[in-house]
Design an enzyme around this catalytic site. Structure first.
Site, PDB file in Angstrom:
ATOM      1  N   GLU A 275      69.864  69.741  67.611  1.00 61.37           N
ATOM      2  CA  GLU A 275      69.743  70.919  68.047  1.00 61.37           C
ATOM      3  C   GLU A 275      69.535  70.405  69.449  1.00 61.37           C
ATOM      4  O   GLU A 275      70.318  70.774  70.434  1.00 61.37           O
ATOM      5  CB  GLU A 275      69.076  72.013  67.612  1.00 61.37           C
ATOM      6  CG  GLU A 275      68.905  72.605  66.701  1.00 61.37           C
ATOM      7  CD  GLU A 275      67.656  73.775  66.005  1.00 61.37           C
ATOM      8  OE1 GLU A 275      67.915  74.309  66.705  1.00 61.37           O
ATOM      9  OE2 GLU A 275      67.705  72.540  65.083  1.00 61.37           O
ATOM     10  N   GLY A 524      71.677  47.097  68.213  1.00 59.46           N
ATOM     11  CA  GLY A 524      70.142  46.686  68.257  1.00 59.46           C
ATOM     12  C   GLY A 524      70.508  45.789  66.974  1.00 59.46           C
ATOM     13  O   GLY A 524      69.066  46.300  66.546  1.00 59.46           O
ATOM     14  N   ASP A 530      75.454  54.744  59.411  1.00 55.81           N
ATOM     15  CA  ASP A 530      76.042  55.380  58.562  1.00 55.81           C
ATOM     16  C   ASP A 530      77.499  55.488  58.562  1.00 55.81           C
ATOM     17  O   ASP A 530      77.460  54.912  58.738  1.00 55.81           O
ATOM     18  CB  ASP A 530      75.346  56.444  59.938  1.00 55.81           C
ATOM     19  CG  ASP A 530      76.021  56.473  60.984  1.00 55.81           C
ATOM     20  OD1 ASP A 530      77.619  56.456  61.507  1.00 55.81           O
ATOM     21  OD2 ASP A 530      75.700  55.978  62.291  1.00 55.81           O
ATOM     22  N   GLU A 610      68.478  19.406  54.122  1.00 53.19           N
ATOM     23  CA  GLU A 610      69.166  21.169  54.880  1.00 53.19           C
ATOM     24  C   GLU A 610      70.859  21.462  54.434  1.00 53.19           C
ATOM     25  O   GLU A 610      70.647  22.506  53.895  1.00 53.19           O
ATOM     26  CB  GLU A 610      68.503  21.691  55.573  1.00 53.19           C
ATOM     27  CG  GLU A 610      66.940  21.569  55.997  1.00 53.19           C
ATOM     28  CD  GLU A 610      66.290  21.884  57.160  1.00 53.19           C
ATOM     29  OE1 GLU A 610      65.153  23.121  56.945  1.00 53.19           O
ATOM     30  OE2 GLU A 610      66.706  21.454  58.156  1.00 53.19           O
TER      31      GLU A 610
HETATM   32  C1  GLA Z   1      72.198  43.042  69.464  1.00 46.85           C
HETATM   33  C2  GLA Z   1      72.406  43.221  68.906  1.00 46.85           C
HETATM   34  C3  GLA Z   1      71.970  41.423  68.555  1.00 46.85           C
HETATM   35  C4  GLA Z   1      72.621  40.587  69.670  1.00 46.85           C
HETATM   36  C5  GLA Z   1      72.560  41.030  70.566  1.00 46.85           C
HETATM   37  C6  GLA Z   1      73.330  40.331  71.635  1.00 46.85           C
HETATM   38  O1  GLA Z   1      70.097  42.648  69.842  1.00 46.85           O
HETATM   39  O2  GLA Z   1      72.129  43.458  67.312  1.00 46.85           O
HETATM   40  O3  GLA Z   1      72.486  40.580  66.859  1.00 46.85           O
HETATM   41  O4  GLA Z   1      74.097  40.224  69.184  1.00 46.85           O
HETATM   42  O5  GLA Z   1      72.446  42.401  70.407  1.00 46.85           O
HETATM   43  O6  GLA Z   1      72.466  40.756  73.074  1.00 46.85           O
END
Ligand code: GLA
Length: 724
Positions: A275, A524, A530, A610
């Site tokens: 809202e 981020g 979603d 590795e």
């Molecule tokens: C976000 C994304 C990261 C990377 C940065 C780049 O945080 O989740 O995986 O791509 O931006 O700035």
């Protein structure tokens, strides 16, 4: 037929394979909700118990009948102004500033196929497998069409609503949520998924008490903090038994979801748009759509509930070429170099990637404009050729010539003040006149509600996609929206909704014109994970936290609503960059085993052992990728000591069982894990040991795990049915 109308008592019944949903038009033309639960027959209006309830209002045309009050009757589309004092789905203000809705039933239509929504993502299906019910509600100034979609085979019912102003004055919609479920009685737990940046979708289960439990995002995005998804479950319900219901919002903007245990111990449960900063004016003839909600019911616990949603998201929300195929194994440059790279380093990374068996190199942030840190450059989508030492198309060609695909990071919705775009078009950023803007990661949000802004950004992306062989885009969105003001809009209460429509419009065009480009959503990490985004981007970077142990819990929470094919997860360096935790390469691999698998490290600094291990992991992943992508996902065990899960092929012939012992204890009792869903009465051979197991014993007694040699020991078992 999945949708039935009983004209004698004006009842609508929606049947899926295992559930029934029913509501009735009452004598006054209001819609009363009767039932949503296990499959049932007949008219269930006997659930309605009429009584004279003190301080509960009655509609005027109920006359002297004080036992009729919408304040306690279960409803289908509660609106403000009817004497129902619980939380409504709809609040509208008319031209004179007065409130009060009075919508009554006018008619219905049943059509084959699933409705779609103009400009918004929605579940899709063909005419053979789905039906739509349209309910027409009419008021004095506006009408509302309620839409119900039924996908019977997968136990999915969807809802959406369209409001249209037919008066000759402007009306303002102050709240327009999509769906509610009213329960006349019952003791429920509410399950929600909260979190933060780097710790998204943490499972939270709590008993409902009197009053409202609310989760909300006021951020203009679905958010890291709460996912637009909830489960209501009987107290006794667990993974494998009990009644539970889910509501999942197919929308990427702000949302609000609420569960209220009311004065009569009834529960109203609802979800829809937030809202805050929403106040949407409609001129005569204009309409507004409340985005879709996906609902499902299970009487076999949370596992079945998730299976229903997984099928729906995978087959009826995700689209395009990548919907059904396994995704390329990626090596992403972010945690390898962050901003500190040049063309030579990227090529070396690509060479290393090729040697490991990776399919695609992804060049993350830092390749464009003036972008050597996160303070500048967003908006300037032209290659920094000085940094790369060549044009982007040349770099892509070089990577391609190694036998690798090429992917690229972009963040088209954002702008830095230190950018050419901002210097040219400062008014394109969402900022409020007379107020300093809120910065986040030193960036502002572009006004995607404006078509000329979108067009500019779209053309910038086309220039890249038309000249370079780019087969994947990581579409990022690295802040919440704080300042909401569009320079060209008279009504600022429309901006956040129109922003999301603009985003969807952009993505629709992009996916239609570049059908071979796989787009991965990101905000981020998982701040916009979603069902709305999944309509355009079939996979989403799940979290910026790549710590293998924390990811177990993030994947666990995410799995309730979203299939593993949508979860992007990478094996990263050790010690982990976010937590400093050291975990074996094997456990990092096991934790990242999802449908969108990859690496996020610099192989050049790894030992030969590795590298060999990674080569083997990629071979192993590819051998199992179909099972992981398409199989049924079972949460076998999740707590602070043990995390175990399983992928089962749809025919039940193969299963991949994974486990991580999180906490090792002195003289530790043996841990057993019990696979699920194997075919009864059959034998299965475990691939890595060659041992043969009887399916029933395996599913009952379970499989003992070898004593761990330290914390975070991981285990993988691959079972194949022994054919006679
Ligand atoms: C976000 C994304 C990261 C990377 C940065 C780049 O945080 O989740 O995986 O791509 O931006 O700035």
């Amino acid at each position: 037929m999945p949708i039935n109308y009983n004209a004698d008592n004006k009842t609508f019944t929606l049947h899926t394979r295992n559930s029934t949903y029913q509501f009735q038009v009452d004598k006054l033309g209001f819609l009363l909700h009767l039932y949503y639960g296990p499959k049932s027959q007949g008219v269930m209006d006997w659930v309605l118990a009429f009584a004279d309830r003190g301080f509960s209002g009655s509609p005027y045309d109920a006359g002297e009948n004080r036992t009729y009050s919408l304040d306690y009757l279960p409803q289908e589309f509660p609106m403000q102004g009817t004497g129902d004092y619980r939380s409504p789905l709809l609040v509208v203000r008319n031209g004179a500033g007065t409130f009060g809705c009075d919508l009554r039933y006018k008619g219905y239509e049943i059509v084959d196929g699933k409705y779609s929504l103009e400009g918004l993502p929605a579940v899709y299906d063909d005419e053979k497998n789905s039906q739509t019910l349209k309910i027409y509600l009419e008021g004095q100034r506006f009408h509302v069409t309620l839409l119900y979609g039924v996908l019977p085979e997968i136990d999915i019912i969807t809802r959406a609503a369209i409001l249209e102003n037919f008066s000759d004055e402007v009306i303002t919609v102050e709240k327009f949520q999509t769906a509610c479920l009213d329960f006349t009685h019952g003791k429920f737990d509410l399950i929600t998924f909260h979190g933060r940046h780097m710790m998204e979708r943490q499972f939270d289960r709590r008993e409902l008490h009197h009053g409202s439990s609310i989760i909300v995002s006021r951020r203009g995005m679905s958010s890291h903090q709460y996912n637009p998804f909830m489960i209501l479950a009987d107290h006794e319900a667990n993974e494998t038994s009990g009644n539970c219901w889910a509501m999942q919002f197919v929308y990427s903007g702000g949302f609000k979801a609420e569960a209220e245990l009311d004065q009569f111990n009834q529960t109203r449960w609802q979800i829809g748009m937030a809202e805050e900063k929403f106040s949407y004016s409609l001129k005569p003839g204009e309409k507004l759509i409340a985005p879709e909600v996906i609902m499902t019911f299970s009487d076999e616990g949370l596992q079945k509930l998730s299976h229903n949603l997984h099928t729906c998201i995978r087959k009826n929300i995700c689209r395009g070429k990548y919907r059904d195929i396994t995704r390329p194994v990626i090596l992403n440059s972010w945690e390898a170099f962050y901003f500190k790279f040049d063309g030579k380093k990227i090529l070396e990374l690509a060479e290393q990637a090729k040697l490991l068996g990776v399919d695609m190199l992804v060049l993350d942030d830092g390749w464009f404009g003036k972008r050597d840190d996160d303070n500048s450059g967003l908006g300037d989508w032209t290659t920094n050729e000085k940094k790369l030492g060549c044009s982007l198309s040349e770099l892509v060609e070089k990577v391609n010539s190694l036998g690798l695909k090429f992917g690229l990071w972009v963040e088209p919705e954002m702008i830095n003040e230190d950018s050419n775009l901002y210097r040219e078009h400062p008014d394109w950023a969402l900022t409020v006149p007379g107020k300093s803007p809120v910065r986040c990661r030193q960036q502002l949000v572009l006004d995607f509600s404006r078509s000329e802004v979108r067009e500019y950004l779209y053309n910038s992306l086309c220039k890249i996609l038309d000249t370079c062989n780019i087969e994947y885009l990581k579409w990022d969105f690295n802040r919440s929206i704080a300042d909401v003001y569009s320079r060209v809009e008279e009504d600022q209460g429309k901006v956040l909704y129109d922003y999301i429509l603009g985003l969807y419009d952009f993505l629709e065009k992009l996916t239609a014109n570049y059908p071979n480009v796989l787009i991965e959503g990101c905000a981020g990490g998982g701040g916009r994970f979603d069902a709305g985004m999944l309509y355009y981007t079939p996979q989403i970077w799940c979290s910026d936290n790549t710590d293998a142990i924390e990811r177990l819990f993030i994947h666990y929470g995410t799995s309730f609503a979203y299939p593993m094919s949508t979860i992007s997860a990478h094996v990263s360096a050790c010690p982990n960059h976010q937590t400093g935790r050291s975990v074996s390469l094997k456990t990092r691999y096991v934790s990242a085993l999802t449908g969108a698998f990859g690496y996020e490290l610099n192989p050049a600094i790894l030992s030969d052992d590795e590298k060999n291990e990674i080569r083997e992991q990629i071979r192993d992943y590819k051998a199992n990728s179909e099972l992981i992508n398409d199989g049924k996902y079972y949460r076998l065990s999740f707590d602070e000591n043990l995390s175990a899960w399983e992928y089962l092929s749809l025919d039940g012939n193969s299963a991949l069982v994974c486990a991580v012992i999180i906490a090792n204890k002195g003289n530790m009792p043996t841990v057993y894990i019990t696979p699920r869903g194997l075919l009864p009465g059959e034998f299965y051979r475990e691939k890595y040991t060659g041992k043969v197991y009887a399916s029933d014993a395996l599913m009952n007694i379970g499989l003992p795990l070898n004593k761990p040699s330290g914390d975070y020991e991981s285990y993988v078992f691959k079972f194949e049915r022994v054919k006679n």
